[in-house]
Enzyme design. Structure first.
Site, PDB file in Angstrom:
ATOM      1  N   HIS A 306      23.795  62.119  14.101  1.00 26.25           N
ATOM      2  CA  HIS A 306      22.624  62.434  13.640  1.00 26.25           C
ATOM      3  C   HIS A 306      21.402  61.700  13.603  1.00 26.25           C
ATOM      4  O   HIS A 306      21.578  60.324  13.292  1.00 26.25           O
ATOM      5  CB  HIS A 306      22.743  63.070  11.948  1.00 26.25           C
ATOM      6  CG  HIS A 306      21.726  63.168  11.207  1.00 26.25           C
ATOM      7  ND1 HIS A 306      20.896  62.288   9.682  1.00 26.25           N
ATOM      8  CD2 HIS A 306      20.897  64.245  11.359  1.00 26.25           C
ATOM      9  CE1 HIS A 306      20.353  62.502   9.903  1.00 26.25           C
ATOM     10  NE2 HIS A 306      19.756  63.700  10.842  1.00 26.25           N
ATOM     11  N   SER A 307      20.383  62.670  14.091  1.00 27.70           N
ATOM     12  CA  SER A 307      19.098  61.093  13.963  1.00 27.70           C
ATOM     13  C   SER A 307      19.215  59.922  15.546  1.00 27.70           C
ATOM     14  O   SER A 307      19.527  60.966  16.506  1.00 27.70           O
ATOM     15  CB  SER A 307      18.451  61.082  13.154  1.00 27.70           C
ATOM     16  OG  SER A 307      17.512  59.583  13.742  1.00 27.70           O
ATOM     17  N   MET A 308      18.866  59.014  15.030  1.00 26.07           N
ATOM     18  CA  MET A 308      19.103  58.220  15.966  1.00 26.07           C
ATOM     19  C   MET A 308      20.694  58.023  16.323  1.00 26.07           C
ATOM     20  O   MET A 308      21.332  57.606  16.804  1.00 26.07           O
ATOM     21  CB  MET A 308      18.957  57.074  15.398  1.00 26.07           C
ATOM     22  CG  MET A 308      17.083  56.873  15.421  1.00 26.07           C
ATOM     23  SD  MET A 308      16.816  57.103  16.962  1.00 26.07           S
ATOM     24  CE  MET A 308      17.031  55.383  17.927  1.00 26.07           C
ATOM     25  N   GLY A 310      22.553  60.662  17.350  1.00 30.34           N
ATOM     26  CA  GLY A 310      22.704  60.883  18.604  1.00 30.34           C
ATOM     27  C   GLY A 310      22.397  60.042  19.596  1.00 30.34           C
ATOM     28  O   GLY A 310      23.064  60.551  21.258  1.00 30.34           O
ATOM     29  N   MET A 333      22.393  66.839  16.107  1.00 31.39           N
ATOM     30  CA  MET A 333      21.115  67.251  14.860  1.00 31.39           C
ATOM     31  C   MET A 333      20.115  65.875  15.112  1.00 31.39           C
ATOM     32  O   MET A 333      20.169  64.885  14.527  1.00 31.39           O
ATOM     33  CB  MET A 333      21.670  66.886  13.607  1.00 31.39           C
ATOM     34  CG  MET A 333      23.291  68.294  14.049  1.00 31.39           C
ATOM     35  SD  MET A 333      23.965  67.803  12.673  1.00 31.39           S
ATOM     36  CE  MET A 333      25.032  66.931  12.327  1.00 31.39           C
TER      37      MET A 333
END
Length: 1160
Positions: A306-308, A310, A333
């Protein structure tokens, strides 16, 4: 009464203070008339002077301690006969103030106090600020009120239990004391205990984002456990094919902030690789696992970030401790793949470049054996315009990964989700988590060591679950299947429709028995033919007993020689007649596309309603078939309906031939005739920019009495990234998109950058009604799009404004001796350099956008194949405002205008803060015995006849400072800590606080003494303070990471940000100003260096400031180093002078040979 003058020169007070003085007429506080021989004599006399006038108006020297000004020995004073005609023109500012107090006409010749005050501003500045405020308010209001869709997300149900993997300690990783590894278990569903963790399926690892919590995985993990427990484990066919449960692990990064610090990002990636190795080792221990011993041990982990998280997932594959093929599937995501969310830290920017270059280089290899990422699939899912944390444009991976290995999709595209999500809801939204988990179960195959299906099959699964099925890359399974249904019909049956006729069923089960409707497939060779079918019923698969089944049939036996002797289904509608027609058919249920239900009661696409079922095939896909069979299996009348037809592209596809200018001026209007196809597609190539919003209106004009089967349904889509939005019961729509966005690197495929927006409109053609469509640019809504795309502009463009203001202030100061106020400098810049620079930057932006193009190539991914082919420049959109369209040249002056207003606002906020602090400082000074208006230490001396003061004497300290030894020790300690323990950003914060105190004291002394020299110093310190305030956000993010590490008891120093040269000039400059010493004027050609440095800062802030904001600190640091050099070298550098500058008493020296100066 003791009268006060403004301390301004008398000759030039009637003129604008910005007007240049002639070289032959010295003026200002730094006017010089050297007399070296007079210096020691005055120093030895120790005479003090009283400035009170006698009855003749002349000043006489008197010995009074309460109102005497001590003569510093460095002041070059010449005792001359009085000459009123020349004294005011030749003496420096401080001396002129003495004479002004002795002159009857002092008030008429003094510079008005209101012109020295930092508060007034010109009409031009006020109007500019007002206009900027109006634009800024309009942008923020549009951003807050623009249509982003309702909530719509269901609330998940879960019973979480987090098991800490205590065995993953310092023996496995050096980050064991900072990060933690957990295993999720759903209480009441997953069997587990402390001895046996119950590991039975494929491992999945969740990585939280910037300052995110590992607990965000609970909604996904709970759905995985419940779906396996309630559905999958009862499906023996899926179990035999290798489907098992998902074991969700998660990493607790202790809410670390990887988005602000590149080294933290690398540390997390290193920890993830070590965690992956540990997770895989758990499955080797039979005491911890419940796996079938015949299954191979897992060698790969699925990662969800999720976010960073990823970005951390992608970084793991580039690390030296990465175990080959230990990660083959990554789902992210709201992850900013293309660009770092902020460019305030150099390591983040460099790490991003290294990661992206590695991925591009890997996929540019000709042979799979040379590509370390060949088996990796990357799916990037974005939330859309509701995500106000990370711009969803940055989630695009089209510049990193070919479509054979991954793609970007928006949550509004995913079937049965159809909703945009904010940055946090994407982790828990019920509809979305169900789609994610179902897709993961479909790619799992525990019979393989990788625990997943091969890459090509995984990509097919992801396209099936995440794309609408209407995209050009969507795959159809019909041609890959064998006929499994034998359909027998009576020869004399009248169920075959004439060629080209539309099939309309307004009610299913009308005959109260199964019924078949056949549509003949048109002959091949007709270009652009397309088959479409829409119904509100679900399609039955073979063997299911529902209400509707759609088959694609060929005459049996098959004409191409493929004989099929075994059919799983036999549907006989012949009534036992001998003369019957047999058709070998394929079921089309697997190719069904879900569309949101659109009725008169529909409000949102995500409403809790049964979706429509839709089929769409090109005529080429039906080459093997002669008929489309619609089997109505309803046993009683139902409200079900169906529409099916073959349409021509000439009627179904409309391409708008107008440009962006035509859309802005007149918009787009068209009318769909009553005999239109069910599906009409309108393509607008000019509509591609993510910076513009549009208003689309659809009006139906009914001419018939037939009731509509469904209300108009609209799909807005772009090809890359895969963003689709559905609008039900559509009448008025706000159109916004994530197409061509600022600062985005070009895609690997040239065709991905073109195409524009496509509108697909489903309408009921049986009502004999026309449809009017109109499209116009929505200016008010478009303003809100600037916020997410250009947030970091407000970290760069204000520095452009401040640099030009400082440049003007130093130009006036070096020429006249006056250091004008910030608002005066801004007014002067608005009349000269600022408009010219913004105009030049606008022309440059237009030129860059016009010349921007992708290199041609015949390669499907458009990679360079030989040395003669120019590679793609992935940084070409980093300049200026990153716009790829010359149309948006006006954004440069627009943001320049807004930043002028922002700078004015910050200037007055800073002045208000300084005034409040100065008030309390004055209270403290009065309580400590300070006598107001009698601190005349700045004035170097006076004689009844005439006084001339050197440049050095005019730069005396205006208030006391710590001893030089103490300041040197403090500076040395701070620099030592920077080089070893603390980041230089902390030292910068300390420098800002110290300089704030200096500004407070400078303002108070200026108000009390009413001295122009005091005001000069305050204006100087205040402008430097404004510059430091705008640089502060660039440094504060790294400081937050460092402080967070201290909070979580991680005391290992940063491996970066310890370069003392990055902060030493700021520290020395602030220390020099703490003594109250005004910077000397530069009257030689070296004064152009000041202008050159500041102008360079302004240009860099405009051109590269948004993409590489971290360098603005270093440029400002170079400017600070130059100012420190001016302090040290203005009168020649020596150890003695260095000591005097640190002491803050430049005026105390002994120039006689062999003389000694006592240290205080």
């Amino acid at each position: 009464m003791h009268r006060r003058s403004s301390g301004s020169p008398v000759e030039d007070d009637a003129e604008d203070p910005l007007i240049s003085r002639t070289p032959s007429e010295p003026s200002g506080p730094n006017a010089v008339e050297p007399s070296e021989r007079a210096r020691p004599q005055v120093a030895r006399t120790g005479t003090s002077f009283d400035l009170r006038r006698d009855h003749t108006g002349a000043s006489t020297p008197r010995s009074r301690n309460s109102s005497t000004w001590r003569m510093p020995s460095s002041a070059t004073t010449t005792l001359l006969p009085p000459d009123p005609r020349s004294s005011s023109a030749a003496m420096p500012l401080t001396s002129q103030r003495l004479l002004a107090e002795a002159s009857p006409d002092a008030q008429s010749r003094s510079r008005p106090a209101r012109l020295r005050s930092p508060w007034p501003c010109s009409i031009l500045t006020a109007l500019t600020s007002l206009l900027a405020s109006l634009f800024l308010c309009a942008i923020l209001r549009s951003f807050a009120a623009r249509q982003t869709g309702g909530d719509g997300c269901g609330i998940p149900v879960m019973s979480p239990a987090f098991l800490h993997m205590a065995g993953f300690d310092t023996e496995h990783t050096r980050f064991a004391s900072k990060y933690n590894l957990y295993l999720y278990r759903e209480q009441g569903v997953d069997p587990f205990n402390h001895e046996n963790l119950g590991l039975n399926g494929a491992p999945v690892l969740f990585l939280p984002g910037n300052a995110g919590s590992y607990r965000q995985v609970r909604s996904l993990a709970a759905e995985a456990s419940r779906h396996y427990f309630e559905v999958v484990r009862h499906d023996q066919e899926r179990l035999r094919s290798g489907t098992r449960s998902l074991d969700f692990f998660m990493i607790d990064f202790n809410e670390d902030m990887a988005a602000f610090h590149g080294q933290t990002l690398l540390d997390q990636a290193e920890y993830v690789n070590e965690a992956v190795a540990y997770i895989l080792s758990l499955y080797h221990d039979p005491k911890r696992s419940r796996r079938d011993p015949e299954l191979p041990d897992p060698s790969s982990v699925i990662i969800i970030g999720h976010s960073m998280g990823g970005i951390v997932a992608r970084t793991t594959l580039t690390m030296s401790n990465y175990q080959a093929n230990s990660v083959n599937t990554i789902i992210t995501m709201s992850a900013p793949h293309a660009k770092p969310p902020v460019s305030f830290e150099s390591d983040v920017v460099h790490t991003y470049k290294q990661i992206n270059d590695y991925w591009r280089e890997a996929y540019s290899q000709t042979w799979a054996n040379n590509n370390p990422l060949w088996h990796v699939t990357l799916i990037s899912i974005a939330g859309g315009s509701r995500d106000t944390v990370v711009p969803s444009d940055y989630a695009s991976i089209s510049s990193l990964v070919p479509e054979t290995h991954g793609f970007t999709v928006f949550t509004s595209t995913i079937p049965d989700v159809w909703i945009g999500m904010d940055h946090l809801s994407i982790t828990w939204c019920d509809q979305f988590r169900k789609a994610i988990i179902k897709s993961l179960f479909e790619i799992v195959d525990v019979r393989r060591a990788s625990q997943t299906k091969p890459r090509a099959e995984r990509m097919r699964v992801f396209k099936k679950w995440y794309l609408t099925g209407l995209e050009p890359i969507a795959e159809r399974t019909l041609s890959q299947k064998e006929p499994n249904t034998l359909l027998t019909l009576e020869d004399q049956s009248n169920t075959i429709l004439p060629q080209g006729q539309r099939l309309i069923l307004r009610e299913l089960g009308h005959r109260r028995s199964p019924n078949v409707h056949l549509l003949p497939v048109p002959p091949q060779g007709v270009a652009g033919k397309k088959f479409t079918l829409l119904t509100n019923q679900r399609f039955d698969k073979s063997g299911e007993q529902g209400t509707l089944e759609v088959l694609f049939c060929s005459v049996f036996p098959l004409q191409n020689g493929k004989f099929s002797t075994v059919f799983t289904m036999n549907m006989d509608f012949s009534g036992g007649n001998v003369g019957s027609t047999r058709l070998a058919c394929k079921n089309a249920a697997e190719d069904a596309i879900h569309l949101p239900a659109s009725t008169h009661f529909s409000k949102h696409p995500y409403d809790r309603a049964e979706p429509f079922s839709y089929l769409q095939y090109d005529l080429e896909d039906l080459a093997e078939h002669q008929f489309v069979a619609v089997v109505d299996k309803a046993q009683s009348p139902t409200k079900g309906w169906l529409l099916a037809e073959f349409s021509d592209s000439s009627d179904a596809v409309i391409r708008a031939r107008l440009g962006l200018g035509g859309l802005l001026s007149a918009g787009l209007k068209m009318r769909l005739p009553a005999n239109r196809p069910m599906l009409t597609e309108v393509k607008i190539p000019a509509l591609y920019s993510s910076l513009l919003d549009y208003n689309l209106k659809i009006v139906r004009r009914n001419h018939g009495n037939q009731q509509e089967l469904f209300t108009p349904l609209l799909r807005q889509s772009i090809p890359d990234p895969h963003e689709s939005k559905f609008f039900v019961n559509v009448k008025d729509v706000n159109v916004n998109l994530h197409g061509v966005a600022p600062f985005m690197p070009p895609p690997l495929r040239e065709q991905a950058a073109v195409g524009g927006v496509s509108f697909q409109l489903w309408t009921d053609p049986s009502c004999d009604s026309t449809v009017d469509i109109s499209l116009h640019v929505d200016i008010a809504s478009s303003l809100g799009e600037l916020v997410m795309r250009y947030r970091t502009v407000f970290a760069a463009f204000p520095i452009l404004v401040v640099a030009l203001v400082l440049r003007k202030q130093f130009q006036v100061y070096d020429q006249t001796g006056y250091f004008i106020t910030f608002t005066e400098g801004l007014d002067s810049a608005l009349r000269s350099s600022l408009p010219m620079l913004l105009l030049a930057m606008s022309l440059l932006a237009s030129s860059l956008a016009t010349s921007s193009r992708l290199p041609p190539s015949d390669d499907p991914f458009h990679w360079p194949l030989n040395s003669t082919e120019s590679p793609i420049d992935f940084t070409k959109n980093d300049l200026l405002l990153g716009s790829q369209d010359a149309f948006f040249w006006f954004l440069v002056p627009l943001f320049g205008l807004i930043c002028v207003g922002v700078c004015v606002i910050l200037n007055y906020i800073a002045l208000a803060l300084l005034s409040v602090l100065a008030f309390f400082y004055g209270i403290f000074k009065s309580k400590s015995g300070y006598i107001k208006r009698d601190d005349k230490r700045l004035v170097p001396g006076f004689h009844s006849t005439s006084v001339t003061v050197t440049n050095e004497a005019s730069n005396l300290p205006i208030f006391s400072a710590p001893t030089p030894r103490k300041r040197m020790i403090n500076t040395a300690i701070l620099l030592l800590l920077v080089s070893t323990t603390i980041p230089y950003q902390f030292a910068y914060l300390v420098a800002c606080i110290v300089h704030l105190a200096t500004c407070v004291r400078a303002q108070w002394h200026a108000k009390e003494t009413k001295s122009t020299t005091h005001y000069n110093f305050f204006n100087y310190t205040h402008s430097i303070f404004i510059l430091m305030l705008w640089i502060l956000p660039i440094n504060i993010l790294v400081l937050l990471v460092w402080a967070h590490n201290l909070v979580v008891h991680w005391f290992m120093p940063f491996s970066s940000h310890h370069n003392v040269l990055s902060i030493m000039p700021f520290i020395l400059l602030v220390e020099a100003m703490t003594t109250g010493t005004m910077i000397p004027r530069v009257t030689t050609r070296f004064k152009y260096i000041t202008s050159l440095i500041l102008f360079s800062i302004a240009i860099y802030a405009a051109v590269y400031g948004v993409s590489y904001a971290y360098l603005l600190h270093h440029l400002a640091n170079i400017f600070a180093a130059w100012l420190v050099g001016v302090y040290f070298f203005s009168s020649g550098f020596s150890v003695r002078r260095l000591w005097r500058v640190l002491e803050g008493d430049e005026g105390t020296s002994n120039s006689e040979p062999g003389s000694m100066k006592k240290k205080p």
